[in-house]
Design a protein around this motif. Structure first.
Motif, PDB file in Angstrom:
ATOM      1  N   GLU A 220       0.850  -1.170   0.157  1.00  0.00           N
ATOM      2  CA  GLU A 220       0.037   0.041  -0.097  1.00  0.00           C
ATOM      3  C   GLU A 220       1.099   1.164  -0.041  1.00  0.00           C
ATOM      4  O   GLU A 220       0.983   1.923   1.067  1.00  0.00           O
ATOM      5  N   ASP A 221       1.502   1.509  -1.039  1.00  0.00           N
ATOM      6  CA  ASP A 221       2.400   2.603  -1.122  1.00  0.00           C
ATOM      7  C   ASP A 221       2.408   3.217  -2.762  1.00  0.00           C
ATOM      8  O   ASP A 221       2.526   2.300  -3.407  1.00  0.00           O
TER       9      ASP A 221
ATOM     10  N   THR B  37       4.606   5.368  -4.353  1.00  0.00           N
ATOM     11  CA  THR B  37       5.854   5.199  -4.884  1.00  0.00           C
ATOM     12  C   THR B  37       5.947   3.748  -5.370  1.00  0.00           C
ATOM     13  O   THR B  37       6.356   3.218  -6.557  1.00  0.00           O
ATOM     14  N   ALA B  38       5.751   2.571  -4.440  1.00  0.00           N
ATOM     15  CA  ALA B  38       5.945   1.481  -4.864  1.00  0.00           C
ATOM     16  C   ALA B  38       4.941   1.065  -6.074  1.00  0.00           C
ATOM     17  O   ALA B  38       5.643   0.210  -7.042  1.00  0.00           O
ATOM     18  N   ALA B  39       3.751   1.211  -6.206  1.00  0.00           N
ATOM     19  CA  ALA B  39       2.867   1.072  -7.239  1.00  0.00           C
ATOM     20  C   ALA B  39       3.254   1.717  -8.560  1.00  0.00           C
ATOM     21  O   ALA B  39       3.272   1.261  -9.557  1.00  0.00           O
TER      22      ALA B  39
ATOM     23  N   ARG C 203       6.230   2.176  -9.420  1.00  0.00           N
ATOM     24  CA  ARG C 203       7.086   1.324 -10.065  1.00  0.00           C
ATOM     25  C   ARG C 203       6.702   0.034 -11.223  1.00  0.00           C
ATOM     26  O   ARG C 203       7.632  -0.352 -11.468  1.00  0.00           O
TER      27      ARG C 203
ATOM     28  N   ARG D 153       8.838   0.084   5.265  1.00  0.00           N
ATOM     29  CA  ARG D 153       7.631   0.816   5.252  1.00  0.00           C
ATOM     30  C   ARG D 153       7.332   2.069   5.910  1.00  0.00           C
ATOM     31  O   ARG D 153       6.485   2.824   5.803  1.00  0.00           O
TER      32      ARG D 153
ATOM     33  N   GLN E 220       8.665  -6.556  -2.016  1.00  0.00           N
ATOM     34  CA  GLN E 220       8.606  -5.233  -2.765  1.00  0.00           C
ATOM     35  C   GLN E 220       8.896  -4.068  -1.566  1.00  0.00           C
ATOM     36  O   GLN E 220       9.193  -3.086  -1.977  1.00  0.00           O
TER      37      GLN E 220
ATOM     38  N   TYR F 295      11.406  -1.274  -1.992  1.00  0.00           N
ATOM     39  CA  TYR F 295      11.277   0.167  -1.949  1.00  0.00           C
ATOM     40  C   TYR F 295      12.086   0.675  -1.131  1.00  0.00           C
ATOM     41  O   TYR F 295      12.650   1.868  -1.277  1.00  0.00           O
TER      42      TYR F 295
END
Lengths: 280, 193, 331, 441
Positions: free
Chosen positions: A119-120, A122-124, A126, D389, D422, D426
């Motif tokens: 749930e982020d 920036t990660a999505a 990418r 996170r 992930q 990150y």
């Protein structure tokens, strides 16, 4: 009685001598101005100034070479006090707040794939540039919300970040964390914004978003001073936005909004406390 | 020898200053956010406690009793301890600025810390000899450090937990301290006295 | 087409093991012990089990509702806490005490910290210790077993460990003759808390968890091994006063504690070395409290104390990162 | 005797039965090729052809930029129709040369076979670079860089990776079964260039036929065939070295630091082509598999073939896929559609149905420590992920986040289905970004 006075006095005297000696021997110089500066800073340790906490900012101020207006949460008040402490002229800081320039929530903007994972935003982002087709819109996973130290951001039920005008202190943490640059700093006085961040052509935008700016020029034609169009995207010219609100009703996609008035159709739910008109 | 060991064990575990006697709660809650800081604080307290006990023991037996002014015990002890801590503070600030920064305002707090004063008074009350007093002080300080470090570890872990908004910070720290003290009840009866 | 396409970060396959499956397996593994308890103690054990479990579930629902979180009782963790709590109570526990324990376990032991995965202490043990300290009389009133169909009534008596402790306190010696035999202890025919009586049933459940790879051997082995070694040492020194290691094994809550309480994943270290250290610590403290402490049973306190030390153990037993060992050797 | 392996790791079902018995087929040429200019780790190449230009098969169409870079070649003869941004397997649009095939598939006349015995090691390295050979296991690191270690780093052990530990993929397996000579010629060339004393081919025990075949071929040669226990991620460079030699590559270091070099068996075959046949890297073997494809196959494909063509060749789809994965299921990349091309690193195309996609919602970590046991690098994945996170980057770095090889073992075993990899990825990106920004200022 005498013994009591004498012995206590004696102990006191020994202690005083020892302390006095230590004060000389182990003296550490601390600039009193640094302590004073630390006192007037808000103490939120938000890091908006770019230094590690308020103490770091105070130290940096003393070292010179940085502006006094690096502390958005403190506002003009703090700048004035700091200027007084450091004995320099204050450069006026106007209050700026962050605005999410997008209304494309999960109902209005189409996605190109279902995202699974962290749930982020920036990660999505990418993964194939984010789940929404729109290249500029709010990703909607709430990274800004988690970054906000002042609890000023809420996610609507349909996955759109909305920033409270009153709670926002302008610390820019959300701006830094947003992978799509959809959060912008705007003058607090300006309540009218074009809520779109896509430079795609109108025909393309219509395919994936019901509420994006299609660059039709109508707002600019209505109030030429208050709007500019660049790359098919309208923007409010914040220095000359006095009459910007008059174009709202003309906008065919309803992407211009006045945050000083409530949303008549309730299409975007605002966090409590933001939909009341501010003193205009 | 066995007596000394019992005093030590008792002061560390059974009658732990923080978790069984509830003395020194303020630094326990204040300086327990990071394990490193907690260790530093533990060292500071150990030092202050040991030195304070030694000095107050001398004050008691060579000043207060000979002059027949035992009723001034509290005020005399506070005076001695307060100046001691001031001294420690200055030394730490000079010698290790980093430690000084992390201990922050809590060093002056030891000044009038009930744990230090309580220790000095208890040591006299129990009629400990000089050596017993020192062992008692070291035990108490180690117990304090143990509790502090355990607690700091727990709090570091809580940082990564989804503690409900209303319980964040001191609230959850106090709940945890309570549970920790509950666990220490298990040592009850281990050493009589 | 794109409407049903999923994109994600690698990896794209998963073992299929879920938290709920793990929890369910733990519940199954506790059923034999529950069965034996109901056989020996009859309806009273059953009612304690039910009240504790339902109480935990209800408390979880209430807490999560109050905090506006999704209700997650379906993951089974609250039910496990309830069963474990019941297994740690005497069969004669009054209903209000059991219920109070359930509320404490979930509300203070778990939800205050943010629910599953966040609690530093084993919730069931928190509740047990709170009850032990708050209601010492009810918590130490033990019943002799009255197997189903034997026609016996539940009679108040002492646990083997309690019997021994009393004798040592009074005479400094082991009681001349213990009431039960080792075999009876092993099967569960002895007074004790609901779940600790039958080592056999507990081992059966543990074997299932080993088979499912939910338990690893580290903590139970280190825990029980330390108890055997240490109690054996004392027994060899003075067999008149200290009971033998087998007695320590089969009476009291060692098996229950070592296999089901000390292995609660949430509150124990994650590294192998950490788990071993944790087990050894539990064993040490258990023997210390049993032999020298004020309480006849030390397992719960030992585990709680080691729970408290878990973050520190984790910190200092971090596995050596691949490729850093040799570097150190070179330096 | 128990077989060698490394510590940690997992045992996912290998699912290789879909395609492991299928002989390699030559994939018919598509009408249009999209050849991305960025196909390897390092600086992307720069287009050196113009729209409208006629090219022959093997002509250079993108030239290398810098040392860690390789040229790109035309996969067939035809006309350049576009040089523009096209969807790329990495997820965004990147520069590519689009070639319309003329159907003649005529080789460039400039390419000459050579006799390797007349070439010096440096000449071989230069030829490998010009042929655009990269690591074919998936990472696509330019091979010539690995072949030219600095003089003070002597390579004593040369390991060939025939592990293929990713589930579903069988391309390397089929290569080993069908073209052992091509591989072994490359092995000999690499041994000659690097001067390694020990040469080992590591093959997992689930490919007994390949092990037997290579043992037969290598009998009497200095090349040792080493069967390895089946475990993921044995094909990861550091894990393979640990399995074969028992040595650990230092944290933050390279295999050459302990005198080891690792090459994939397919890379060895590509080097054979480059040196002995004088042919650049324009084709590779790719496994097209998964429950959503009608006829799983091992295909010899040209670089730049659109995925849609591969699907067509394999009999089309059984149903709409839920996930399109380039590479294996553990480390591959999901794709938005079939319009992206296969690149040099495309070892497989895996099509999962929607029901095969694990979409279990994330639940809180119960500290079960399975990730800790699975991690081949001995990290605490759950702790690093938790720090990452929360943007506690210093703490994440302190727990060795940068050592993570992103093999996915932790996420695979996590019963709470936390996207550990992930989150760590990150965190790694954030740590690197922070490091860069502090270096600049």
């Amino acid at each position: 009685m005498l013994a009591a006075i004498l012995s206590l006095g004696g102990i006191g005297l020994i202690a005083a001598v020892a302390l006095g000696f230590a004060a000389k021997k182990f003296a550490v110089e601390v600039d009193p101005r640094e302590l004073a500066a630390l006192e007037v800073l808000p103490g939120a340790n938000c890091g908006a100034c770019g230094f590690p906490g308020c103490a770091g900012y105070a130290k940096a101020l003393l070292a010179g070479s940085i502006d006094l207006n690096q502390c958005p949460p403190g506002g003009a008040d703090t700048v004035a006090k700091l200027a007084h402490i450091l004995g320099v002229e204050a450069s006026a800081a106007t209050r700026e707040i962050a605005v999410v320039l997008c209304q494309g929530d999960n109902r209005k903007a189409q996605i190109k794939y279902h995202y699974l994972g962290l749930e982020d935003c920036t990660a999505a982002q990418r993964i194939a540039d984010g789940p929404k087709i729109c290249p500029g819109g709010c990703v909607g996973l709430g990274s800004c919300l988690r970054a906000c130290p002042f609890d000023a951001i809420e996610m609507t039920a349909d996955g759109l970040a909305v920033i409270s005008r009153e709670k926002c202190t302008g610390c820019r943490k959300c701006v830094a964390v947003c992978p799509r640059n959809v959060i912008r700093m705007t003058p607090y006085e300006a309540a009218v914004h074009v809520l779109c961040n896509s430079h795609d052509k109108g025909a393309l935008i219509r395919k994936y978003c019901q509420i994006g700016c299609i660059g039709c020029n109508i707002c600019k034609k209505t109030i030429p001073d208050a709007y500019k169009i660049e790359n098919f995207l309208a923007e409010v010219v914040y220095e000359q936005d006095a009459e910007a609100a008059e174009a709202i009703s003309k906008c065919p996609t309803k992407c211009i909004r006045d945050f000083s008035v409530a949303y008549p159709d309730g299409s975007v739910q605002l966090p409590a406390g933001t939909d009341k008109p501010h003193a205009a | 020898m066995a007596d000394l060991l019992l005093i030590l064990v008792s002061a560390i575990f059974v009658n732990n200053f923080v978790l069984a006697r509830f003395l020194g709660i303020c630094p326990f809650l204040g300086v327990s956010k990071k394990v490193e800081t907690a260790l530093g604080m533990g060292m500071a307290v150990t030092f202050v406690m040991t030195v304070a006990t030694v000095v107050t023991w001398f004050v008691q037996y060579f000043v207060l009793i000979p002059f027949g002014i035992e009723y001034l015990q509290t005020i005399a002890f506070i005076l001695v301890i307060a100046s001691l801590v001031q001294l420690v503070e200055m030394v730490v600030q000079k010698v290790s600025p980093i430690l000084y920064q992390s201990l922050g305002i809590f060093l002056p707090l030891i000044t009038t810390n009930c744990a230090v004063l309580g220790l000095a008074v208890l040591s006299i009350q129990k009629d400990y000899t000089f050596l017993e007093g020192v062992v008692f002080a070291i035990g108490a300080a180690l117990g304090f450090t143990l509790a502090l470090v355990l607690f700091a570890g727990l709090r570091e872990r809580l940082e990564l937990c989804a503690v409900p908004q209303s319980f964040r910070g001191t609230a959850i720290a106090l709940v945890t301290a309570g549970l920790l003290s509950l666990a220490f009840m298990g040592f009850a009866g281990l050493v009589k006295g | 087409m794109s409407q049903q396409l999923y994109l994600s970060s690698s990896p794209h396959i998963h073992s299929g093991e879920t938290t709920a499956k793990v929890m369910r397996a733990v519940i199954y593994s506790l059923l034999p012990a529950c069965g034996v308890a109901v056989y020996f103690f009859g309806p009273s054990a059953l009612s304690v089990l039910l009240i504790a479990t339902l109480g935990c579930l209800a408390t979880e629902v209430v807490c999560q509702r109050l905090m506006g979180q999704p209700v997650t009782i379906a993951d089974g963790s609250a039910a496990i806490t309830g069963i474990l709590l019941a297994l740690n109570l005497p069969p004669s526990s009054p209903w209000w005490m059991t219920l109070f324990g359930a509320v404490v376990a979930i509300a203070i032991g778990k939800q205050v910290y943010g629910g599953l995965g966040s609690n530093p202490f084993n919730p069931a043990l928190v509740a047990r210790v709170v009850l032990l300290i708050s209601f010492p009389v009810q918590m130490t009133t033990w019943s002799a077993p009255a197997p189903f169909g034997s026609g016996l009534d539940l009679v108040t008596t002492a646990t083997p460990l309690g019997e021994w402790k009393n004798a040592v306190m009074l005479t400094g010696q082991m009681p001349a003759e213990m009431q039960g035999s080792m075999m009876n202890y092993f099967l569960g025919n002895m007074p004790g808390s609901i779940g600790e009586i039958s080592a056999l049933a507990l081992l059966l459940g543990a074997a299932y968890l080993f088979y499912r790879r939910i338990l690893t051997w580290h903590i139970p082995t280190a825990f029980i091994g330390t108890v055997i070694l240490l109690s054996g040492l004392f027994w060899l020194i003075n067999p008149e006063k200290y009971p033998n290691p087998v007695f320590h094994m089969v009476t009291g809550g060692l098996i229950l504690g070592a296999f089901f309480m000390a292995t609660d994943m949430v509150t124990t270290p994650v590294s192998t070395r950490g788990m071993l250290l944790f087990g050894v610590g539990c064993g040490l403290l258990t023997v210390l409290i049993r032999l020298f402490g004020g309480y006849p049973e030390g397992v719960s306190f030992a585990i709680l104390l080691m729970n408290a030390a878990t973050p520190l153990i984790d910190r200092y037993t971090r596995p050596k990162t691949f490729g850093t060992l040799q570097q150190e050797k070179v330096q | 005797m128990s077989l060698k392996t490394f510590a940690g790791g997992i045992h996912p079902p290998d699912n290789k039965q879909w395609s492991s018995h299928k002989a390699i087929e030559d994939c018919p040429l598509p009408a249009e090729f999209i050849v991305p200019l960025a196909q390897h780790i390092g600086a992307p190449s720069v287009a050196c052809v113009e729209v409208g230009q006629q090219v022959s098969k093997g002509d250079e169409i993108g030239s290398a930029k810098g040392f860690v870079s390789v040229p790109v070649h035309a996969p067939t003869s035809g006309e350049v129709t576009a040089v523009e941004n096209r969807p790329h397997p990495w997820g965004t649009s990147l520069p590519a040369v689009v070639i319309k095939a003329d159907g003649e598939d005529r080789w460039s006349t400039e390419l000459q076979p050579a006799d390797p015995s007349e070439l010096s090691p440096d000449e071989i390295i230069e030829k490998v670079r010009l042929a655009g050979v990269v690591g074919m296991g998936g990472a696509a690191f330019p091979a010539h860089v690995k072949m030219s270690p600095p003089p003070e780093k002597k390579i004593s052990t040369l390991i060939f990776n025939g592990v293929e530990c990713e589930p579903y993929l069988t391309a390397d397996h089929r290569m080993m079964l069908e073209e052992p000579e091509r591989i072994l010629q490359g092995v000999a060339l690499l041994q000659y260039v690097l001067g390694a004393e020990q040469v080992v081919i590591g093959i997992e025990a689930n490919k007994p036929d390949a092990i037997a075949l290579f043992e037969k071929h290598c009998a009497g040669t200095p090349v040792e065939v080493m069967p390895l226990q089946v475990k993921y991620p044995q094909g990861a460079e550091k894990q393979l070295i640990a399995a074969v030699t028992g040595k650990e590559v230092p944290s933050g270091g390279l295999p050459m630091d302990i005198g080891v070099a690792v090459h994939n068996v397919s890379t060895a075959a590509a080097i054979t082509d480059a040196i002995i046949h004088g042919r650049p890297l324009i084709e590779r073997v790719c496994t097209v598999t998964g429950p959503a494809i009608r006829e799983p196959k091992n295909l010899r494909i040209r670089i730049g073939t659109p995925l849609s063509h591969l699907v067509e060749v394999c009999g089309g789809l059984v149903e709409e896929p839920g996930k399109i994965i380039l590479g294996g299921p553990m480390m591959g990349f999901t794709q938005l559609g079939f319009d992206v091309p296969a690149t040099r690193g495309t070892s497989g195309l895996l099509l999962l149905r929607a029901e095969d996609v694990s979409s279990h919602p994330e639940s809180p970590c119960i500290r079960c420590a399975r990730c800790v046991q699975a991690c081949p690098i001995n990290l605490l994945p759950t702790t690093i992920a938790a720090y990452a996170r929360r943007d506690l980057l210093a703490e994440a770095a302190e727990y060795c986040a940068m050592d993570c090889i992103e093999c996915g073992s932790c996420s695979y075993v996590c019963p709470s289905t936390i996207p550990l990899v992930q989150a760590i990825r990150y965190g790694k990106a954030a740590i690197l970004a922070k490091k860069r920004s502090t270096q600049v200022s």
